[in-house]
Scaffold this motif. Structure first.
Motif, PDB file in Angstrom:
ATOM      1  N   GLU A   1      15.600  69.550  64.081  1.00  0.00           N
ATOM      2  CA  GLU A   1      14.353  68.912  63.671  1.00  0.00           C
ATOM      3  C   GLU A   1      13.334  69.064  64.795  1.00  0.00           C
ATOM      4  O   GLU A   1      13.451  68.445  65.854  1.00  0.00           O
ATOM      5  N   LEU A   2      12.334  69.909  64.571  1.00  0.00           N
ATOM      6  CA  LEU A   2      11.327  70.197  65.592  1.00  0.00           C
ATOM      7  C   LEU A   2      10.103  69.338  65.328  1.00  0.00           C
ATOM      8  O   LEU A   2       9.212  69.709  64.569  1.00  0.00           O
ATOM      9  N   THR A   3      10.072  68.156  65.948  1.00  0.00           N
ATOM     10  CA  THR A   3       8.949  67.251  65.752  1.00  0.00           C
ATOM     11  C   THR A   3       8.499  66.705  67.097  1.00  0.00           C
ATOM     12  O   THR A   3       9.243  66.709  68.089  1.00  0.00           O
ATOM     13  N   LYS A   4       7.260  66.213  67.112  1.00  0.00           N
ATOM     14  CA  LYS A   4       6.728  65.615  68.335  1.00  0.00           C
ATOM     15  C   LYS A   4       7.521  64.368  68.716  1.00  0.00           C
ATOM     16  O   LYS A   4       7.666  64.052  69.898  1.00  0.00           O
ATOM     17  N   ALA A   5       8.059  63.670  67.715  1.00  0.00           N
ATOM     18  CA  ALA A   5       8.849  62.469  67.994  1.00  0.00           C
ATOM     19  C   ALA A   5      10.097  62.812  68.809  1.00  0.00           C
ATOM     20  O   ALA A   5      10.481  62.074  69.719  1.00  0.00           O
ATOM     21  N   VAL A   6      10.734  63.944  68.491  1.00  0.00           N
ATOM     22  CA  VAL A   6      11.913  64.369  69.254  1.00  0.00           C
ATOM     23  C   VAL A   6      11.508  64.709  70.684  1.00  0.00           C
ATOM     24  O   VAL A   6      12.180  64.329  71.650  1.00  0.00           O
ATOM     25  N   VAL A   7      10.379  65.419  70.825  1.00  0.00           N
ATOM     26  CA  VAL A   7       9.895  65.771  72.163  1.00  0.00           C
ATOM     27  C   VAL A   7       9.572  64.507  72.960  1.00  0.00           C
ATOM     28  O   VAL A   7       9.925  64.389  74.140  1.00  0.00           O
ATOM     29  N   ASP A   8       8.907  63.556  72.329  1.00  0.00           N
ATOM     30  CA  ASP A   8       8.546  62.312  73.019  1.00  0.00           C
ATOM     31  C   ASP A   8       9.789  61.545  73.461  1.00  0.00           C
ATOM     32  O   ASP A   8       9.821  60.977  74.564  1.00  0.00           O
ATOM     33  N   ALA A   9      10.815  61.522  72.600  1.00  0.00           N
ATOM     34  CA  ALA A   9      12.043  60.812  72.952  1.00  0.00           C
ATOM     35  C   ALA A   9      12.731  61.463  74.150  1.00  0.00           C
ATOM     36  O   ALA A   9      13.221  60.779  75.049  1.00  0.00           O
ATOM     37  N   LEU A  10      12.743  62.783  74.171  1.00  0.00           N
ATOM     38  CA  LEU A  10      13.345  63.497  75.292  1.00  0.00           C
ATOM     39  C   LEU A  10      12.518  63.330  76.555  1.00  0.00           C
ATOM     40  O   LEU A  10      13.056  63.167  77.655  1.00  0.00           O
ATOM     41  N   ASP A  11      11.194  63.366  76.411  1.00  0.00           N
ATOM     42  CA  ASP A  11      10.303  63.220  77.559  1.00  0.00           C
ATOM     43  C   ASP A  11      10.456  61.847  78.193  1.00  0.00           C
ATOM     44  O   ASP A  11      10.336  61.691  79.415  1.00  0.00           O
ATOM     45  N   GLU A  12      10.736  60.845  77.377  1.00  0.00           N
ATOM     46  CA  GLU A  12      10.943  59.494  77.900  1.00  0.00           C
ATOM     47  C   GLU A  12      12.256  59.393  78.655  1.00  0.00           C
ATOM     48  O   GLU A  12      12.363  58.676  79.652  1.00  0.00           O
ATOM     49  N   ALA A  13      13.252  60.140  78.205  1.00  0.00           N
ATOM     50  CA  ALA A  13      14.582  60.049  78.807  1.00  0.00           C
ATOM     51  C   ALA A  13      14.730  60.923  80.044  1.00  0.00           C
ATOM     52  O   ALA A  13      15.528  60.618  80.929  1.00  0.00           O
ATOM     53  N   ILE A  14      13.977  62.016  80.124  1.00  0.00           N
ATOM     54  CA  ILE A  14      14.127  62.978  81.213  1.00  0.00           C
ATOM     55  C   ILE A  14      12.800  63.075  81.956  1.00  0.00           C
ATOM     56  O   ILE A  14      11.778  63.422  81.370  1.00  0.00           O
ATOM     57  N   VAL A  15      12.820  62.813  83.240  1.00  0.00           N
ATOM     58  CA  VAL A  15      11.592  62.723  84.027  1.00  0.00           C
ATOM     59  C   VAL A  15      11.051  64.107  84.364  1.00  0.00           C
ATOM     60  O   VAL A  15      11.782  64.966  84.868  1.00  0.00           O
ATOM     61  N   GLY A  16       9.766  64.309  84.092  1.00  0.00           N
ATOM     62  CA  GLY A  16       9.066  65.489  84.577  1.00  0.00           C
ATOM     63  C   GLY A  16       9.486  66.801  83.966  1.00  0.00           C
ATOM     64  O   GLY A  16       9.347  67.857  84.597  1.00  0.00           O
ATOM     65  N   ARG A  17       9.951  66.786  82.725  1.00  0.00           N
ATOM     66  CA  ARG A  17      10.455  68.022  82.117  1.00  0.00           C
ATOM     67  C   ARG A  17       9.847  68.287  80.734  1.00  0.00           C
ATOM     68  O   ARG A  17      10.444  69.032  79.949  1.00  0.00           O
ATOM     69  N   ARG A  18       8.685  67.760  80.425  1.00  0.00           N
ATOM     70  CA  ARG A  18       8.165  67.920  79.070  1.00  0.00           C
ATOM     71  C   ARG A  18       7.961  69.402  78.707  1.00  0.00           C
ATOM     72  O   ARG A  18       8.298  69.828  77.600  1.00  0.00           O
ATOM     73  N   GLY A  19       7.412  70.186  79.615  1.00  0.00           N
ATOM     74  CA  GLY A  19       7.199  71.599  79.321  1.00  0.00           C
ATOM     75  C   GLY A  19       8.487  72.322  78.994  1.00  0.00           C
ATOM     76  O   GLY A  19       8.569  73.069  78.006  1.00  0.00           O
TER      77      GLY A  19
END
Length: 322
Positions: A4-22
């Protein structure tokens, strides 16, 4: 299983992992495009954390394989149960799936950690599965990959001890994502999440010392942020034993020696020890009082809910996990 490629998945991962959004966005996009992925970077940069958290957040099944010199093709693909072969023969029912065959049959992610420690003979089996999305196993026959099968691998630089160069055949079949060290603010936040009660001054000094080991002229390999986490945690416990404070210089130095001397690899012929380098950096990178006052002032001017005690911004939804 479909990713599931959604912004919500990206946001959840970005919250859990510091400094790795890109990197999160690129890895998600590559997997959603049904491509294999290789994460390459030094130890302690969150490669395994990113992949495990991604699989959990996206609801993907992941089969883990630890790469090492003992990973033979047979261990990777599987084997027939010797006891049952004697009674039932070489039938599919007596085959014990290895991690690769399990991932092919279930359409899971095959997570191959430390791929550059895997023998070339075994890597050739992985390359075949990546290219053909099927595998021929002697006496078992052809195993065809179910939809969703992909290989996600991680590796440290080739000049780390016990590793080898990866062939172009592997690179030609993967999307490579480089993962270097996070910036200083991100590493402070990582340490704070691991030990929320650590004094901010100690966190700042620990992170600076760790980062300085990576650029020191006498050091071949420096410490990852794990060294800073151990430093502040050991300093806290050591201060309790000595009825002191974690920020006491002697307490911090002893904690730094314990946490970093084993992680720092000294260049041959430099005439210095890891302990010498740690002592030097600990002395040189003490907190500037004026800087500490500025940091405190910045926190006073900021809504406490928007900033962590380390001075790094708190991600949406809270500090999350390290």
């Amino acid at each position: 299983m479909t990713l599931e490629l959604t912004k919500a998945v990206v946001d959840a991962l970005d919250e859990a992992i510091v400094g790795r959004r890109g990197e999160i966005e690129v890895v998600l996009a590559a997997l959603a495009a049904d491509r294999h992925v290789l994460l390459e970077g030094p130890p302690g940069t969150g490669k395994s954390t990113l992949l495990r958290t991604l699989a959990e957040a996206a609801g993907l099944e992941m089969v883990f394989v630890e790469g090492n010199a003992e990973l033979t093709p047979g261990r990777l693909t599987g084997t027939f149960d010797p006891a049952r072969v004697l009674t039932d023969g070489y039938t599919p029912e007596v085959f014990l799936d290895g991690p690769l065959v399990e991932a092919l049959r279930t359409g899971a992610l095959l997570y191959l950690e430390e791929i550059n420690r895997v023998p070339e003979e075994t890597l050739n089996v992985v390359i075949t599965a990546m290219s053909e999305r099927e595998l021929h196993v002697p006496r078992l026959g052809k195993v065809v990959a179910e939809p969703g099968f992909r290989v996600v691998a991680a590796m440290n630089p080739f000049d780390a001890i016990g590793t080898a160069r990866i062939s172009s055949a592997v690179y030609d079949r993967v999307c490579r994502v480089a993962m270097g060290y996070q910036d200083e603010a991100a590493e402070r936040e990582i340490v704070h999440r691991a030990d929320p009660d650590a004094p901010p001054a100690l966190v700042r000094r620990a992170v600076r010392v760790v980062r300085a080991t990576r650029d020191h002229a006498d050091v071949r390999f420096g410490s990852s942020v794990r060294g800073a986490i151990d430093l502040v945690t050991v300093a806290d416990r050591l201060a309790r034993l000595r009825d002191g404070e974690p920020t006491d210089d002697a307490v911090g130095l002893d904690a730094a020696l314990a946490a970093l001397s084993g992680r720092v690899r000294i260049r041959e012929g430099c005439g210095r020890s890891a302990e010498d380098v740690v002592r030097q950096l600990w002395a040189e990178l003490a907190d500037d009082p004026a800087e500490a006052d500025d940091a405190a002032g910045d926190r006073d001017d900021t809504d406490p809910g928007d900033r962590s005690p380390t001075g790094a911004p708190t991600p949406p939804g809270g500090a999350g996990k390290a």
